[in-house]
Write an enzyme that holds these catalytic residues in place. Sequence first.
Site, PDB file in Angstrom:
ATOM      1  N   ARG A  97       0.834  -1.206   0.000  1.00 51.02           N
ATOM      2  CA  ARG A  97       0.000   0.000   0.000  1.00 51.02           C
ATOM      3  C   ARG A  97       0.861   1.244   0.000  1.00 51.02           C
ATOM      4  NH1 ARG A  97      -5.262  -1.245   1.406  1.00 51.02           N
ATOM      5  NH2 ARG A  97      -5.321  -3.503   1.679  1.00 51.02           N
ATOM      6  N   HIS A 115      12.701  -1.700  -3.415  1.00 50.85           N
ATOM      7  CA  HIS A 115      11.979  -1.871  -4.676  1.00 50.85           C
ATOM      8  C   HIS A 115      12.825  -2.747  -5.603  1.00 50.85           C
ATOM      9  CE1 HIS A 115       9.177  -0.914  -7.843  1.00 50.85           C
ATOM     10  NE2 HIS A 115      10.203  -0.687  -8.638  1.00 50.85           N
ATOM     11  N   GLN A 179      20.142  -9.973  -3.909  1.00 51.68           N
ATOM     12  CA  GLN A 179      20.738  -8.654  -3.651  1.00 51.68           C
ATOM     13  C   GLN A 179      19.886  -7.841  -2.679  1.00 51.68           C
ATOM     14  OE1 GLN A 179      23.811  -7.974  -4.517  1.00 51.68           O
ATOM     15  NE2 GLN A 179      23.806 -10.022  -5.426  1.00 51.68           N
ATOM     16  N   GLU A 180      18.568  -7.996  -2.753  1.00 51.48           N
ATOM     17  CA  GLU A 180      17.707  -7.306  -1.781  1.00 51.48           C
ATOM     18  C   GLU A 180      18.091  -7.703  -0.369  1.00 51.48           C
ATOM     19  OE1 GLU A 180      13.468  -7.335  -2.402  1.00 51.48           O
ATOM     20  OE2 GLU A 180      13.693  -7.627  -4.543  1.00 51.48           O
TER      21      GLU A 180
HETATM   22  C1  GRF Z   1      10.417  -7.727  -2.844  1.00 49.54           C
HETATM   23  O1  GRF Z   1      10.753  -8.074  -4.159  1.00 49.54           O
HETATM   24  C2  GRF Z   1      10.511  -6.248  -2.636  1.00 49.54           C
HETATM   25  O2  GRF Z   1      11.491  -5.641  -3.400  1.00 49.54           O
HETATM   26  C3  GRF Z   1       9.154  -5.770  -3.071  1.00 49.54           C
HETATM   27  O3  GRF Z   1       8.261  -6.772  -2.646  1.00 49.54           O
HETATM   28  C4  GRF Z   1       8.960  -8.009  -2.536  1.00 49.54           C
HETATM   29  C5  GRF Z   1       8.762  -8.486  -1.137  1.00 49.54           C
HETATM   30  O4  GRF Z   1       9.307  -9.760  -0.936  1.00 49.54           O
HETATM   31  N1  GRF Z   1       8.856  -4.464  -2.542  1.00 49.54           N
HETATM   32  P1  GRF Z   1       9.311 -10.393   0.512  1.00 49.54           P
HETATM   33  O5  GRF Z   1       7.881 -10.349   1.027  1.00 49.54           O
HETATM   34  O6  GRF Z   1      10.241  -9.593   1.362  1.00 49.54           O
HETATM   35  O7  GRF Z   1       9.785 -11.798   0.317  1.00 49.54           O
END
Ligand code: GRF
Length: 221
Positions: A97, A115, A179-180
């Site tokens: 949201r 993101h 990478q996240e």
């Molecule tokens: C991730 O790809 C993040 O970049 C995006 O939503 C996804 C969330 O993944 N905003 P998770 O719920 O943390 O596994």
Amino acid sequence: MSSKRKPLQLAVLASGRGSNLQAILEAIREGKLSARVAVVISDNPEALALERARQQGLPALLVKPQAYSSKAAYEQKLVEICKSYQVELIVLAGYMRLLSSTFLKHFLNRVVNIHPALLPAFIGLNAQHQALEYGVRFSGCTVHFVDNGMDTGPILLQAVVPVCPHDTEDTLAARILVQEHRIYPLALELIAQGQVHLEGRRVWIEDWEKGSVNLWPGIVP
Ligand code: GRF
């Protein structure tokens, strides 16, 4: 990084799987992130993130927007919860949201998001699909501060990921996710250490500017 500061109190807002939440919790456990997840909040009863939080013994709250008369009333409730847990930083991790100024004015420059694209490219939903459709050779992920827009706030960290010829949305998403899980805890640690300063839309990272931290060893001298 070692620290004598108090752990940064986080609220994690998540609507789904919660793998970024998990990465944050692991970084805390491994001593790589001086923070504490004070509360996890979801708008989705099915969110695996809630389950992950409960398994760790963390407060996991479902706050259903439908139960409130307006978006403002719902966001006000989120504010109350975050304040009651003495939260210092709001971490959006797959929270589906848009937060309005009703919420953001209480946590000015204290809300971050991740993101799955290199902003400002491919904002909004299905960023990996958008990247494939556009035909870019590289995509990645971005940790940014949250402002009133959609994925428009000041950029803290980014990581680049190659797009391979036979990628599907899923294979690209999985490569980006690795990478996240690396840069989100790192970005939070930089904030926890008081290293991050905002100047307009530029984000300055103290020790990095001084050259004493290298976020990209082997890439940047
Ligand atoms: C991730 O790809 C993040 O970049 C995006 O939503 C996804 C969330 O993944 N905003 P998770 O719920 O943390 O596994």
